[in-house]
Write a protein that holds these residues in place. Structure first.
Motif, PDB file in Angstrom:
ATOM      1  N   GLN A 162       0.808  -1.227   0.000  1.00  0.00           N
ATOM      2  CA  GLN A 162       0.000   0.000   0.000  1.00  0.00           C
ATOM      3  C   GLN A 162       0.833   1.264   0.000  1.00  0.00           C
ATOM      4  O   GLN A 162       0.301   2.355   0.104  1.00  0.00           O
ATOM      5  N   GLY A 163       2.120   1.149  -0.068  1.00  0.00           N
ATOM      6  CA  GLY A 163       2.930   2.349  -0.065  1.00  0.00           C
ATOM      7  C   GLY A 163       2.850   3.087   1.256  1.00  0.00           C
ATOM      8  O   GLY A 163       2.595   2.493   2.305  1.00  0.00           O
ATOM      9  N   LEU A 164       3.039   4.384   1.200  1.00  0.00           N
ATOM     10  CA  LEU A 164       3.018   5.219   2.399  1.00  0.00           C
ATOM     11  C   LEU A 164       1.737   6.037   2.420  1.00  0.00           C
ATOM     12  O   LEU A 164       1.390   6.679   1.423  1.00  0.00           O
ATOM     13  N   ARG A 165       1.085   6.039   3.557  1.00  0.00           N
ATOM     14  CA  ARG A 165      -0.131   6.846   3.708  1.00  0.00           C
ATOM     15  C   ARG A 165       0.079   7.844   4.830  1.00  0.00           C
ATOM     16  O   ARG A 165       0.541   7.491   5.909  1.00  0.00           O
ATOM     17  N   LEU A 166      -0.307   9.086   4.567  1.00  0.00           N
ATOM     18  CA  LEU A 166      -0.059  10.176   5.497  1.00  0.00           C
ATOM     19  C   LEU A 166      -1.074  10.156   6.628  1.00  0.00           C
ATOM     20  O   LEU A 166      -2.286  10.151   6.390  1.00  0.00           O
ATOM     21  N   ILE A 167      -0.569  10.197   7.865  1.00  0.00           N
ATOM     22  CA  ILE A 167      -1.434  10.217   9.036  1.00  0.00           C
ATOM     23  C   ILE A 167      -1.655  11.661   9.488  1.00  0.00           C
ATOM     24  O   ILE A 167      -2.789  12.136   9.579  1.00  0.00           O
ATOM     25  N   TYR A 168      -0.588  12.357   9.815  1.00  0.00           N
ATOM     26  CA  TYR A 168      -0.617  13.753  10.240  1.00  0.00           C
ATOM     27  C   TYR A 168       0.645  14.427   9.741  1.00  0.00           C
ATOM     28  O   TYR A 168       1.670  13.792   9.533  1.00  0.00           O
ATOM     29  N   TYR A 169       0.558  15.751   9.585  1.00  0.00           N
ATOM     30  CA  TYR A 169       1.756  16.517   9.340  1.00  0.00           C
ATOM     31  C   TYR A 169       1.651  17.861  10.052  1.00  0.00           C
ATOM     32  O   TYR A 169       0.551  18.335  10.354  1.00  0.00           O
ATOM     33  N   SER A 170       2.815  18.439  10.303  1.00  0.00           N
ATOM     34  CA  SER A 170       2.899  19.701  11.030  1.00  0.00           C
ATOM     35  C   SER A 170       3.885  20.606  10.311  1.00  0.00           C
ATOM     36  O   SER A 170       5.025  20.207  10.062  1.00  0.00           O
ATOM     37  N   GLN A 171       3.458  21.802  10.012  1.00  0.00           N
ATOM     38  CA  GLN A 171       4.344  22.723   9.304  1.00  0.00           C
ATOM     39  C   GLN A 171       5.096  23.630  10.267  1.00  0.00           C
ATOM     40  O   GLN A 171       6.184  24.132   9.925  1.00  0.00           O
ATOM     41  N   ILE A 172       4.513  23.875  11.433  1.00  0.00           N
ATOM     42  CA  ILE A 172       5.174  24.705  12.436  1.00  0.00           C
ATOM     43  C   ILE A 172       4.771  24.219  13.825  1.00  0.00           C
ATOM     44  O   ILE A 172       3.822  23.443  13.976  1.00  0.00           O
ATOM     45  N   VAL A 173       5.467  24.708  14.810  1.00  0.00           N
ATOM     46  CA  VAL A 173       5.159  24.345  16.194  1.00  0.00           C
ATOM     47  C   VAL A 173       3.727  24.754  16.537  1.00  0.00           C
ATOM     48  O   VAL A 173       3.235  25.786  16.081  1.00  0.00           O
ATOM     49  N   ASN A 174       3.080  23.902  17.313  1.00  0.00           N
ATOM     50  CA  ASN A 174       1.709  24.129  17.797  1.00  0.00           C
ATOM     51  C   ASN A 174       0.664  24.147  16.683  1.00  0.00           C
ATOM     52  O   ASN A 174      -0.440  24.683  16.875  1.00  0.00           O
ATOM     53  N   ASP A 175       0.988  23.554  15.548  1.00  0.00           N
ATOM     54  CA  ASP A 175       0.037  23.466  14.447  1.00  0.00           C
ATOM     55  C   ASP A 175       0.239  22.139  13.733  1.00  0.00           C
ATOM     56  O   ASP A 175       1.372  21.730  13.481  1.00  0.00           O
ATOM     57  N   PHE A 176      -0.867  21.453  13.408  1.00  0.00           N
ATOM     58  CA  PHE A 176      -0.761  20.215  12.658  1.00  0.00           C
ATOM     59  C   PHE A 176      -2.070  19.980  11.905  1.00  0.00           C
ATOM     60  O   PHE A 176      -3.123  20.516  12.264  1.00  0.00           O
ATOM     61  N   GLN A 177      -1.968  19.187  10.844  1.00  0.00           N
ATOM     62  CA  GLN A 177      -3.127  18.899  10.001  1.00  0.00           C
ATOM     63  C   GLN A 177      -3.300  17.402   9.827  1.00  0.00           C
ATOM     64  O   GLN A 177      -2.316  16.652   9.789  1.00  0.00           O
ATOM     65  N   LYS A 178      -4.534  16.987   9.695  1.00  0.00           N
ATOM     66  CA  LYS A 178      -4.820  15.581   9.444  1.00  0.00           C
ATOM     67  C   LYS A 178      -4.417  15.217   8.023  1.00  0.00           C
ATOM     68  O   LYS A 178      -4.596  15.993   7.083  1.00  0.00           O
ATOM     69  N   GLY A 179      -3.911  14.007   7.897  1.00  0.00           N
ATOM     70  CA  GLY A 179      -3.654  13.452   6.588  1.00  0.00           C
ATOM     71  C   GLY A 179      -4.802  12.570   6.144  1.00  0.00           C
ATOM     72  O   GLY A 179      -5.941  12.743   6.575  1.00  0.00           O
ATOM     73  N   ASP A 180      -4.496  11.596   5.302  1.00  0.00           N
ATOM     74  CA  ASP A 180      -5.545  10.765   4.715  1.00  0.00           C
ATOM     75  C   ASP A 180      -6.146   9.738   5.670  1.00  0.00           C
ATOM     76  O   ASP A 180      -7.271   9.292   5.485  1.00  0.00           O
ATOM     77  N   ILE A 181      -5.361   9.355   6.702  1.00  0.00           N
ATOM     78  CA  ILE A 181      -5.829   8.270   7.588  1.00  0.00           C
ATOM     79  C   ILE A 181      -5.656   8.640   9.049  1.00  0.00           C
ATOM     80  O   ILE A 181      -5.135   7.886   9.846  1.00  0.00           O
ATOM     81  N   ALA A 182      -6.115   9.817   9.458  1.00  0.00           N
ATOM     82  CA  ALA A 182      -5.874  10.334  10.806  1.00  0.00           C
ATOM     83  C   ALA A 182      -6.742   9.673  11.886  1.00  0.00           C
ATOM     84  O   ALA A 182      -6.418   9.760  13.067  1.00  0.00           O
TER      85      ALA A 182
END
Lengths: 114, 114
Positions: free
Chosen positions: B41-61
């Motif tokens: 299935q390759g790699l699936r994104l769970i969460y990512y964060s671009q800066i401190v105290n901020d994060f976004q849900k990925g495809d399988i959060a």
């Protein structure tokens, strides 16, 4: 929507033979393209990347890849495969339109026969 | 040497337990990511964060949570709500190079639910 397709799930080559791993992408703008390699139970290591300019890019371990916009492809090649090249290979796309997100193919597993 | 450290390498969990996977980087990268890898299935994104105290849900959060209290650290908690948590988890960070982001990966953590 952005996506990456690696049509070959598994490839077997003889040591010393040439190698080509296929990668096709779907992306609405100029893509940034990557190839990564993964040994069993390990993380991914960057082999090479394409951002712009010369469509033939050189990477580590003797690998190269060619960006063909008309075919939406970024195939990975190596003229002579070594037994140590046996691993999983992943193609990925990212870019300004994806923000910080990357999209990976499902990988191609390479077996090298002595 | 700069890099990404994931711990533990192997983790076993009983059903119903929460577990936290550690990810620390000393690359001074702003963005950090968690991916899940399953065979084929390759790699699936769970969460990512671009800066401190901020994060976004990925495809399988769903069933996962993260925090980003420090630039260097991005721990992932696998909660009891995650239906099928057995997988290989990869942490990554990225830096912008010539207008594009390039991912650097840790060595991964393998979680097995007993």
């Amino acid at each position: 929507a952005q996506s990456v397709t690696q049509p070959d799930i598994h490839i077997t080559v003889s040591e010393g033979a040439s190698l080509e791993l296929r990668c096709n992408y779907s992306y609405g703008a100029t893509p940034y393209l990557f190839w990564y390699v993964q040994s069993p139970g390990q993380g991914l290591q960057l082999l090479l990347k394409y951002f712009s300019g010369d469509t033939l890019v050189q990477g580590i371990k003797g690998f190269e890849a060619e960006f063909k916009r008309s075919q939406s492809s970024f195939n990975l090649r190596k003229p002579s495969v070594h037994w140590s090249d046996a691993a999983e290979y992943f193609c990925a796309v990212g870019g300004s339109n994806t923000g910080n997100q990357f999209y990976f193919g499902t990988g191609t597993s390479l077996t090298v026969i002595p | 040497d700069g890099g990404i450290t994931q711990s533990p390498k192997y983790l076993f969990r009983k059903e119903g337990q929460n577990v936290t996977l550690s990810c620390e980087q000393n690359l001074n990268h702003d963005a950090m990511y968690w991916y899940r890898q399953d065979p084929g299935q390759g790699l699936r994104l769970i969460y990512y964060s671009q800066i401190v105290n901020d994060f976004q849900k990925g495809d399988i959060a769903e069933g996962y949570s993260v925090s980003r209290e420090k630039k260097e650290s991005f721990p992932l908690t696998v909660t009891s709500a995650q239906k099928n948590p057995t997988a290989f988890y990869l942490c990554a960070s990225s830096i912008r190079v010539n207008g594009a982001n390039v991912l650097t990966f840790g060595a991964g953590s393998r979680l097995t639910v007993l």
